[in-house]
Design a protein around this motif. Structure first.
Motif, PDB file in Angstrom:
ATOM      1  N   VAL A  72       0.789  -1.100  -0.094  1.00  0.00           N
ATOM      2  CA  VAL A  72       0.049  -0.008   0.029  1.00  0.00           C
ATOM      3  C   VAL A  72       0.759   1.405  -0.013  1.00  0.00           C
ATOM      4  N   GLY A  73       1.821   1.311   0.541  1.00  0.00           N
ATOM      5  CA  GLY A  73       2.995   2.592   0.520  1.00  0.00           C
ATOM      6  C   GLY A  73       2.871   3.203   1.988  1.00  0.00           C
ATOM      7  N   GLY A  74       3.636   4.013   2.315  1.00  0.00           N
ATOM      8  CA  GLY A  74       3.523   4.809   3.599  1.00  0.00           C
ATOM      9  C   GLY A  74       3.742   3.880   4.943  1.00  0.00           C
ATOM     10  N   VAL A  75       4.325   2.730   4.718  1.00  0.00           N
ATOM     11  CA  VAL A  75       4.277   1.746   5.890  1.00  0.00           C
ATOM     12  C   VAL A  75       5.106   2.342   7.017  1.00  0.00           C
ATOM     13  N   ALA A  76       6.283   2.981   6.589  1.00  0.00           N
ATOM     14  CA  ALA A  76       7.105   3.707   7.705  1.00  0.00           C
ATOM     15  C   ALA A  76       6.481   4.568   8.445  1.00  0.00           C
ATOM     16  N   LEU A  77       5.513   5.466   8.008  1.00  0.00           N
ATOM     17  CA  LEU A  77       4.743   6.207   8.863  1.00  0.00           C
ATOM     18  C   LEU A  77       3.685   5.788   9.461  1.00  0.00           C
ATOM     19  N   LYS A  78       2.933   4.623   9.140  1.00  0.00           N
ATOM     20  CA  LYS A  78       1.921   3.815   9.671  1.00  0.00           C
ATOM     21  C   LYS A  78       2.290   3.056  10.797  1.00  0.00           C
ATOM     22  N   THR A  79       3.493   2.627  10.778  1.00  0.00           N
ATOM     23  CA  THR A  79       3.894   1.992  11.921  1.00  0.00           C
ATOM     24  C   THR A  79       4.062   3.102  13.260  1.00  0.00           C
ATOM     25  N   GLN A  80       4.580   4.191  12.777  1.00  0.00           N
ATOM     26  CA  GLN A  80       4.423   5.268  14.035  1.00  0.00           C
ATOM     27  C   GLN A  80       3.283   5.514  14.456  1.00  0.00           C
ATOM     28  N   ALA A  81       2.300   5.459  13.547  1.00  0.00           N
ATOM     29  CA  ALA A  81       0.535   5.898  13.965  1.00  0.00           C
ATOM     30  C   ALA A  81       0.328   4.699  14.979  1.00  0.00           C
ATOM     31  N   ALA A  82       0.768   3.404  14.511  1.00  0.00           N
ATOM     32  CA  ALA A  82       0.099   2.128  15.170  1.00  0.00           C
ATOM     33  C   ALA A  82       0.880   2.167  16.700  1.00  0.00           C
ATOM     34  N   ALA A  83       2.091   2.317  16.685  1.00  0.00           N
ATOM     35  CA  ALA A  83       2.687   2.493  18.317  1.00  0.00           C
ATOM     36  C   ALA A  83       2.057   3.814  18.895  1.00  0.00           C
ATOM     37  N   ARG A  84       2.031   4.773  18.354  1.00  0.00           N
ATOM     38  CA  ARG A  84       1.353   5.942  19.036  1.00  0.00           C
ATOM     39  C   ARG A  84      -0.003   5.615  19.676  1.00  0.00           C
ATOM     40  N   ASP A  85      -0.797   4.829  19.008  1.00  0.00           N
ATOM     41  CA  ASP A  85      -2.076   4.394  19.408  1.00  0.00           C
ATOM     42  C   ASP A  85      -2.202   3.096  20.250  1.00  0.00           C
ATOM     43  N   GLY A  86      -1.034   2.633  20.754  1.00  0.00           N
ATOM     44  CA  GLY A  86      -1.308   1.555  21.589  1.00  0.00           C
ATOM     45  C   GLY A  86      -0.958   0.071  21.214  1.00  0.00           C
ATOM     46  N   GLU A 101       6.570  -5.198   1.783  1.00  0.00           N
ATOM     47  CA  GLU A 101       7.115  -3.855   2.338  1.00  0.00           C
ATOM     48  C   GLU A 101       7.794  -3.818   3.396  1.00  0.00           C
ATOM     49  N   CYS A 102       8.199  -5.168   3.807  1.00  0.00           N
ATOM     50  CA  CYS A 102       8.971  -5.258   4.970  1.00  0.00           C
ATOM     51  C   CYS A 102      10.352  -4.627   5.181  1.00  0.00           C
ATOM     52  N   SER A 103      10.854  -4.124   4.295  1.00  0.00           N
ATOM     53  CA  SER A 103      12.256  -3.285   4.216  1.00  0.00           C
ATOM     54  C   SER A 103      11.721  -1.941   4.900  1.00  0.00           C
ATOM     55  N   GLU A 104      10.783  -1.509   4.119  1.00  0.00           N
ATOM     56  CA  GLU A 104      10.322   0.076   4.531  1.00  0.00           C
ATOM     57  C   GLU A 104       9.861  -0.127   5.862  1.00  0.00           C
ATOM     58  N   ALA A 105       9.110  -1.259   6.138  1.00  0.00           N
ATOM     59  CA  ALA A 105       8.386  -1.161   7.667  1.00  0.00           C
ATOM     60  C   ALA A 105       9.542  -1.213   8.798  1.00  0.00           C
ATOM     61  N   LYS A 106      10.813  -1.603   8.471  1.00  0.00           N
ATOM     62  CA  LYS A 106      11.731  -1.823   9.118  1.00  0.00           C
ATOM     63  C   LYS A 106      12.421  -0.673   9.628  1.00  0.00           C
ATOM     64  N   VAL A 107      12.581   0.476   8.727  1.00  0.00           N
ATOM     65  CA  VAL A 107      13.062   1.783   8.977  1.00  0.00           C
ATOM     66  C   VAL A 107      12.292   2.477  10.141  1.00  0.00           C
ATOM     67  N   ASN A 108      12.980   2.951  11.345  1.00  0.00           N
ATOM     68  CA  ASN A 108      12.798   3.128  12.294  1.00  0.00           C
ATOM     69  C   ASN A 108      11.438   2.644  13.102  1.00  0.00           C
ATOM     70  N   THR A 109      11.319   1.431  12.729  1.00  0.00           N
ATOM     71  CA  THR A 109      10.405   0.853  13.496  1.00  0.00           C
ATOM     72  C   THR A 109      10.232   1.132  15.209  1.00  0.00           C
ATOM     73  N   PRO A 110       9.113   1.622  15.602  1.00  0.00           N
ATOM     74  CA  PRO A 110       8.829   1.892  16.875  1.00  0.00           C
ATOM     75  C   PRO A 110       9.345   0.923  17.911  1.00  0.00           C
ATOM     76  N   LYS A 111       9.803   1.141  19.136  1.00  0.00           N
ATOM     77  CA  LYS A 111      10.503   0.237  20.132  1.00  0.00           C
ATOM     78  C   LYS A 111       8.966  -0.380  20.699  1.00  0.00           C
ATOM     79  N   GLY A 112       8.988  -1.709  20.691  1.00  0.00           N
ATOM     80  CA  GLY A 112       8.010  -2.376  21.103  1.00  0.00           C
ATOM     81  C   GLY A 112       6.787  -2.795  19.910  1.00  0.00           C
ATOM     82  N   LEU A 113       7.051  -2.575  18.978  1.00  0.00           N
ATOM     83  CA  LEU A 113       6.160  -2.793  17.990  1.00  0.00           C
ATOM     84  C   LEU A 113       6.683  -4.101  17.255  1.00  0.00           C
ATOM     85  N   ARG A 114       6.170  -5.211  17.010  1.00  0.00           N
ATOM     86  CA  ARG A 114       6.545  -6.536  16.334  1.00  0.00           C
ATOM     87  C   ARG A 114       5.993  -6.296  15.035  1.00  0.00           C
ATOM     88  N   LEU A 115       6.606  -6.539  13.984  1.00  0.00           N
ATOM     89  CA  LEU A 115       6.444  -6.732  12.556  1.00  0.00           C
ATOM     90  C   LEU A 115       6.005  -8.273  12.200  1.00  0.00           C
TER      91      LEU A 115
END
Length: 267
Positions: free
Chosen positions: A204-218, A228-242
């Motif tokens: 879908v695109g924008g995964v690296a930003l969506k992981t930030q939104a996910a972690a922010r909301d718990g 999109e695994c490679s993109e998702a691993k960029v600055n993955t929030p701490k405590g968020l499992r991909l």
């Protein structure tokens, strides 16, 4: 008291001062002038098992609906409004920020297309995504559309990227994990991905930003299209499992492994 002689600038000094003023003015204009770029950042998330703006996201009739625990949160990104061009200063401030991305405006708002046309396309893609999500869920459950009616409500959110989370929400509400439990195991699970009626999950695109939104909301788990695994691993929030996914069946198997403590695929 003797007179203090006035300091008379030489022609060269006056010329240099004028050039400095002109250069400063040019820098100021360049810094404040609008650029053909857009800033993207984490957007809202919504629990497909719950309500969004007071309305149940997934409404089902014709079949009993389960009481669920946990959350299945679809994720979004936000972009600078099309009529609001960003300046060089704005872009330079956003560039190093992992919570924002600077992209050409045409990547979000294609040239020659009005804002209304873009909004209409996003709405059409969302409706198509909802239809495919419903078809995939009912097919998985062995149900026909004339046996159960599913209505999806998610106002002001366009595009196809919530398809996977819609499908999981429908399945959880109708059947759960098949043995009386919830798909989430009580966790807050977020994710993204398109889905077709055959249950194939797409990027879908924008995964690296969506992981930030996910972690922010718990969220503690994020379902990401495998491509999109490679993109998702960029600055993955701490405590968020991909957890990478590419089909509905594979996603359900991974959620089962998550609930039981089994082995999970990784990005």
């Amino acid at each position: 008291m003797p007179d203090v002689p006035a300091v008379i600038a030489s022609p060269r000094a006056r010329a240099l001062a004028l050039c400095a003023l002109l250069l400063a003015a040019l820098y100021a204009v360049a810094a404040l002038a609008p650029l053909p770029y857009t800033v993207m950042q984490p957007g809202i998330t919504a629990d497909t098992l719950g309500k969004y703006r007071g309305v149940q996201v997934i409404a089902i009739s014709g079949r009993p609906v389960r009481q669920t625990t946990g959350q299945l949160r679809m994720t979004t990104i936000e972009a600078t409004p099309p009529g609001e061009r960003i300046s060089l200063l704005h872009a330079l401030a956003a560039w190093p920020d992992p919570d924002r991305a600077v992209v050409p405006s045409e990547a979000v708002y294609p040239a020659g297309r009005s804002v209304r046309q873009v909004d209409l396309q996003n709405t059409a893609e969302m409706r198509q995504s909802q239809d495919a999500a419903t078809a995939a869920a009912l097919h998985h459950l062995g149900l026909q559309p004339d046996q159960v009616k599913v209505t999806l409500h998610l106002a002001d959110v366009g595009g196809p990227s919530a398809g996977l989370l819609f499908t999981l929400g429908i399945i959880d509400k109708l059947a759960g994990d098949g043995s009386g439990g919830d798909l989430t195991g009580g966790r807050v699970i977020a994710g993204t991905g398109t889905i077709d009626s055959a249950g194939r999950v797409g990027p879908v695109g924008g995964v690296a930003l969506k992981t930030q939104a996910a972690a922010r909301d718990g969220a503690t788990v994020f379902l990401v299209p495998r491509a999109e695994c490679s993109e998702a691993k960029v600055n993955t929030p701490k405590g968020l499992r991909l957890i990478p996914v590419d089909t509905l069946d594979g996603t359900l198997a991974s959620l089962a492994a998550l609930r039981s403590g089994g082995r999970l695929p990784t990005c």
